[in-house]
Design a protein around this motif. Structure first.
Motif, PDB file in Angstrom:
ATOM      1  N   GLN A 232       4.404  -2.969  -9.581  1.00 47.94           N
ATOM      2  CA  GLN A 232       4.691  -2.038 -10.565  1.00 47.94           C
ATOM      3  C   GLN A 232       4.037  -0.808 -10.272  1.00 47.94           C
ATOM      4  O   GLN A 232       2.878  -0.500  -9.738  1.00 47.94           O
ATOM      5  N   ILE A 233       4.638   0.343 -10.784  1.00 45.11           N
ATOM      6  CA  ILE A 233       4.063   1.668 -10.681  1.00 45.11           C
ATOM      7  C   ILE A 233       4.272   2.309 -12.038  1.00 45.11           C
ATOM      8  O   ILE A 233       5.075   2.264 -12.509  1.00 45.11           O
ATOM      9  N   ALA A 234       2.952   2.600 -12.635  1.00 49.02           N
ATOM     10  CA  ALA A 234       2.943   3.120 -13.932  1.00 49.02           C
ATOM     11  C   ALA A 234       2.398   4.640 -14.051  1.00 49.02           C
ATOM     12  O   ALA A 234       1.678   5.117 -13.038  1.00 49.02           O
ATOM     13  N   LEU A 235       2.876   5.375 -14.699  1.00 50.46           N
ATOM     14  CA  LEU A 235       2.693   6.880 -14.629  1.00 50.46           C
ATOM     15  C   LEU A 235       2.668   7.488 -16.173  1.00 50.46           C
ATOM     16  O   LEU A 235       3.308   7.098 -16.904  1.00 50.46           O
ATOM     17  N   GLU A 331       0.447  -7.235 -13.221  1.00 49.67           N
ATOM     18  CA  GLU A 331      -0.441  -6.112 -14.080  1.00 49.67           C
ATOM     19  C   GLU A 331      -1.654  -6.356 -13.862  1.00 49.67           C
ATOM     20  O   GLU A 331      -2.480  -5.738 -14.850  1.00 49.67           O
ATOM     21  N   THR A 332      -2.295  -6.203 -12.885  1.00 52.38           N
ATOM     22  CA  THR A 332      -3.535  -5.782 -12.341  1.00 52.38           C
ATOM     23  C   THR A 332      -3.408  -4.450 -11.345  1.00 52.38           C
ATOM     24  O   THR A 332      -2.752  -4.573 -10.383  1.00 52.38           O
ATOM     25  N   PRO A 333      -4.233  -3.452 -11.849  1.00 51.24           N
ATOM     26  CA  PRO A 333      -4.087  -2.347 -10.941  1.00 51.24           C
ATOM     27  C   PRO A 333      -4.928  -2.643  -9.695  1.00 51.24           C
ATOM     28  O   PRO A 333      -5.672  -3.622  -9.298  1.00 51.24           O
ATOM     29  N   LEU A 334      -4.408  -1.709  -8.757  1.00 50.65           N
ATOM     30  CA  LEU A 334      -4.423  -2.297  -7.178  1.00 50.65           C
ATOM     31  C   LEU A 334      -4.933  -0.866  -6.595  1.00 50.65           C
ATOM     32  O   LEU A 334      -4.753   0.101  -6.736  1.00 50.65           O
ATOM     33  N   GLU A 335      -6.324  -1.009  -5.699  1.00 53.31           N
ATOM     34  CA  GLU A 335      -6.840   0.110  -5.234  1.00 53.31           C
ATOM     35  C   GLU A 335      -6.185   0.312  -3.783  1.00 53.31           C
ATOM     36  O   GLU A 335      -6.349  -0.845  -3.140  1.00 53.31           O
ATOM     37  N   PRO A 336      -5.930   1.311  -3.425  1.00 53.25           N
ATOM     38  CA  PRO A 336      -5.518   1.481  -2.145  1.00 53.25           C
ATOM     39  C   PRO A 336      -6.649   0.985  -0.777  1.00 53.25           C
ATOM     40  O   PRO A 336      -7.973   1.522  -1.581  1.00 53.25           O
ATOM     41  N   LEU A 337      -6.554   0.453   0.152  1.00 56.27           N
ATOM     42  CA  LEU A 337      -7.251   0.090   1.184  1.00 56.27           C
ATOM     43  C   LEU A 337      -7.901   1.321   1.815  1.00 56.27           C
ATOM     44  O   LEU A 337      -9.006   1.758   1.892  1.00 56.27           O
TER      45      LEU A 337
END
Lengths: 446, 347
Positions: A232-235, A331-337
């Motif tokens: 998902q992408i949330a804005l 539904e868990t935010p993901l940080e970019p590597l």
């Protein structure tokens, strides 16, 4: 006799110029500093000589705005050096509405001033709280940012971090050369605003600035390892009503300019995008760009199904901070590597921006001179500043130059020695055509 | 004079420095009073010192000014010295009684001063402000704000107008209200001004490396170009027939005799190495003194010879020149903070 450094403080009323000036005066108490003011400030320091001057912009010949200078500075600076015990530094505080062009040009145009002073740096204070508004309706504000050697993003305590980051990104896109520092109550390390030395191109290049990169249509990319194909992408609400994205499968962990992943994204971007709406699930074809419809107000969420779990690079038209964009799985935010910001490629022609050119090879001095003369004659109004370190054919030394509008000044610097002879130059201005500047500069090679 | 001015090809006479006076710091101005008894020297650090013009002995040191001296003028009778500079006041000092007065304040540095021919009034330019003070009763009148800061200020010969040079041209401002100012416009920044002694012509140096001048009766203007530096030094001879101008190492002398200088070539005097920074004609002859950054004082007789008549050497750049009233001696002011008296040989 060494030249006396002059520091110019610009910025809108209320941006913190006087606070910074008072700090310079208190913390540099060993120095004899003369302050030239064009509006009544509240200087709390007795030992500094404070000179009130009327801002007088003079046209030097036939009404050409590129040949305007500040007559008040010529008179005052000329009189300040007529003594043996000279000042160690001059600080010029301009009015909020002052055009920095004539100030900078004074140091090129007047023989006496050029002999005895050097423009150490233009320090522009930007009020993080109000600058967005000023940027919209004031060309003075944009020009003060474009001319700066140092940009102090002040009052950062009054806005949230995302706003500060978006603002920094925005002013960086206007002036790729300036050092940007964040501050609260104008509390900055004075070493960052004094003795800037005018020529910080090398420092800027070392910082791997985006202005030397080829122009990409995206501003940002991040690499994610996805354990599920559903993402998902949330804005939040942002500056635009749509946002273009590209998903590229990758095995690499680099987003270097020119790398395979980035170049592939660039090619995919050229295709016709699919438009998707908030709440819809979209099955991603990595060969097709996606346009998110951001027209509804409030939080928007888009669901994507990628071809398979694995590593993907997400490319975004704008910096995520502008929309508070988040990537989530389950539904868990993901940080970019890893993530990377790219030069803004979508700036409109009339906006203030920077173009950097980096090119190996020796330049033909006459061709270069003819090109620069023509360029400045035709486009000098729109070129605010330029700086360069050039490799001239037949010379063992680096040639450094800088310019303001139609004026430029260069001299031989230290030898290249073992270093690779690479030309670096940067233009800051309006309506800059990156492709044309690169092509014409290339034609000046010997 | 013939003993001093050899014909071309002969070696110029050598001038030897006489008395040396300590002016405190870089000399920004030298002014001789009317009887020629006292010399005032102003410095960039704010010293104002009065010297006996014959011996060089210090004869007074009026106090008050906080910053550097930008302008000084003796009253026409030679008794009061007015001075001002990097400070918002105008200071007056009596040579006879030692009495001090302070007028002001203005908002800015005081750039220019000029006494009226009667000596009763003092015109003061401070940035764009223009005032006339009457020191006798301490009263003042303010004029309409100038469009740009004054760079030159003088009373007209008849005392009825003020001549003001600035960016944008020359303004002729009536001293008494009733008439509007007359503007002789010029698209450029005038940096120095020299009215001819007969009051007919006003010459101005311009930032754009030219000398512009106006004939006041007709308003007709002309221009001299070709300098490689800003022409800040201008000087008229006592008869108003010769105008000397300098911006670089060459000095150009223009003759206003006949229909000149339009359509004529100037006499070019070469003798300085580096910019000529000060020019002054002797009070009653056509003898010209020039001083330069090279530390040289050169005497010329431009109507007879293009070669230097006499040369004096100092170790510090010349910043100002003031002649004695008899024209037999003169003083130079120097960057390193002293003033030197020179006697002319064979007199």
């Amino acid at each position: 006799m060494s030249k006396i450094p002059v520091t110019v403080l610009t910025g809108f009323l209320g941006s913190g110029k006087t606070t910074l000036l008072n700090r310079i005066l208190t913390e540099h108490h060993g120095q004899r500093i003369a302050v030239i003011e064009n509006e009544f400030g509240e200087i709390g320091i007795d030992q500094a000589l404070v000179i009130n001057a009327d801002e007088e912009v003079f046209e030097m010949n036939n009404g050409c705005i590129c040949c305007t200078v500040r007559g008040d500075l010529i008179r005052i600076l000329g009189n300040l050096v007529k003594r043996r015990d000279r000042f160690d530094r001059i600080v010029l505080e301009t009015t909020g509405m002052a055009d920095p062009g004539p100030v900078a040009q004074t140091f090129f145009m007047d023989d006496d001033i050029r002999d005895q002073f050097h423009l150490d740096g233009i320090v522009t204070l930007v009020d993080a709280h109000h600058v967005a508004l000023h940027l919209e309706d004031s060309s003075e504000c944009r020009e003060q940012i474009a001319f700066a050697d140092v940009l102090v993003l002040n009052k950062c305590d009054l806005v949230d971090l995302a706003t500060v980051e978006a603002m920094e990104q925005r002013i960086r896109s206007m002036n790729a050369l300036a050092k940007i520092v964040r501050s609260e109550h104008a509390r900055v390390d004075l070493a960052t605003v004094l003795d800037v030395g005018g020529f910080d191109l090398e420092r800027a290049i070392q910082m791997k600035p985006t202005f030397l990169e080829p122009e990409y249509p995206f501003e940002w990319s991040g690499v994610y390892d996805l354990t599920t194909p559903d993402v998902q992408i949330a804005l939040e609400d942002g500056p635009d009503e749509s946002l273009d994205l590209v998903w590229i499968p990758t095995s690499a962990l680099t987003l270097a300019v020119g790398s395979e992943t980035v170049e592939r994204a660039n090619r995919v971007w050229a295709g016709e995008p699919t438009r998707v709406s908030s709440g819809q699930r979209h099955v991603v074809d990595p060969a097709v760009p996606v346009t998110l419809d951001l027209s509804p107000a409030g939080v928007k969420a888009f669901a994507f199904t990628l071809p398979a779990p694995g590593r993907y690079a997400l490319f975004s038209q704008h910096h995520p901070s502008e929309f508070d964009l988040r990537v989530l799985t389950r539904e868990t935010p993901l940080e970019p590597l890893v993530s990377e910001a790219f030069a803004a490629g979508h700036t409109h022609d009339d906006e203030v921006g920077s173009v950097g050119i980096q090119m190996a090879g020796d330049l033909h001095p006459e061709k270069l001179n003819a090109w620069l003369s023509r360029l400045l004659r035709e486009q000098g109004n729109d070129i605010f500043r330029m700086k360069g370190i050039l490799s001239l054919a037949g010379s063992p030394n680096r040639f450094v130059f800088q310019g303001v509008h139609m004026l430029f000044d260069g001299q031989e610097d230290r030898p290249w020695g073992e270093a690779q002879r690479v030309n670096n130059l940067v233009f800051i201005g309006r309506k800059l055509d990156r492709e044309m500047l690169n092509r014409e500069f290339r034609a000046c090679l010997a | 004079m013939s003993g001093l001015m050899p014909s071309a090809g002969l070696k110029p006479a050598s001038l030897t420095p006489g008395a040396r006076a300590d002016a405190g710091d870089h000399v920004t101005g030298l002014v001789m009073n009317r009887p020629g008894t006292h010399l005032a020297a102003g410095s960039g650090a704010g010293h104002v010192r009065i010297f006996d013009a014959a011996s060089g002995e210090q004869a007074g040191e009026p106090a008050g000014l906080v910053g550097g001296v930008l302008t000084m003028a003796w009253s026409p009778d030679g008794t009061w010295l007015a001075f001002a500079g990097q400070d918002p006041h105008v200071y007056l000092w009596s040579r006879l009684t030692g009495e001090h007065m302070r007028l002001g304040g203005h908002d800015r540095w005081v750039d220019r001063l000029a006494w009226s021919p009667s000596g009763k009034e003092l015109a003061v330019a401070s940035g764009r402000q223009l005032h006339i003070w009457t020191p006798g009763d301490g009263s003042s009148r303010e004029f309409e704000e100038l469009p740009s800061a004054a760079t030159g200020l003088a009373f007209s010969r008849n005392g009825k107008d003020l001549l003001v040079s600035a960016y944008g041209g020359l303004r002729i401002v009536p001293v008494h209200p009733g008439r509007p100012p007359r503007v002789l416009a010029w698209q450029g920044s005038l940096i120095s001004m020299a009215p001819s002694p007969d009051g007919h012509v006003v010459a101005c140096g311009s930032q754009d490396r030219s000398v512009h001048f106006w004939r006041l009766a007709s308003g007709r203007d002309s221009e001299m170009r070709g300098f490689t530096y800003k022409p800040e030094a201008l000087a008229w001879d006592a008869d108003s027939t010769l105008l000397a101008t300098a911006g670089d190492a060459s000095i150009c002398v223009w003759s206003f005799l006949g229909r000149g200088p339009e359509g004529t070539s100037p006499t070019v005097l070469e003798g300085h190495e580096g910019p000529c920074t000060a020019l002054a004609f002797a009070p009653r002859q056509r003898m010209l003194a020039s001083g330069g950054r090279d530390g040289r004082l050169i005497l010329w007789n431009p109507t007879r010879s293009k070669s230097p008549g006499a040369i004096g050497e100092a170790s510090s750049p010349v910043t100002a020149i003031a002649w004695g009233t008899a024209g037999t001696s003169l003083w130079t002011g120097h960057d390193e903070g002293w003033a030197i008296r020179w006697s002319l040989p064979g007199r």
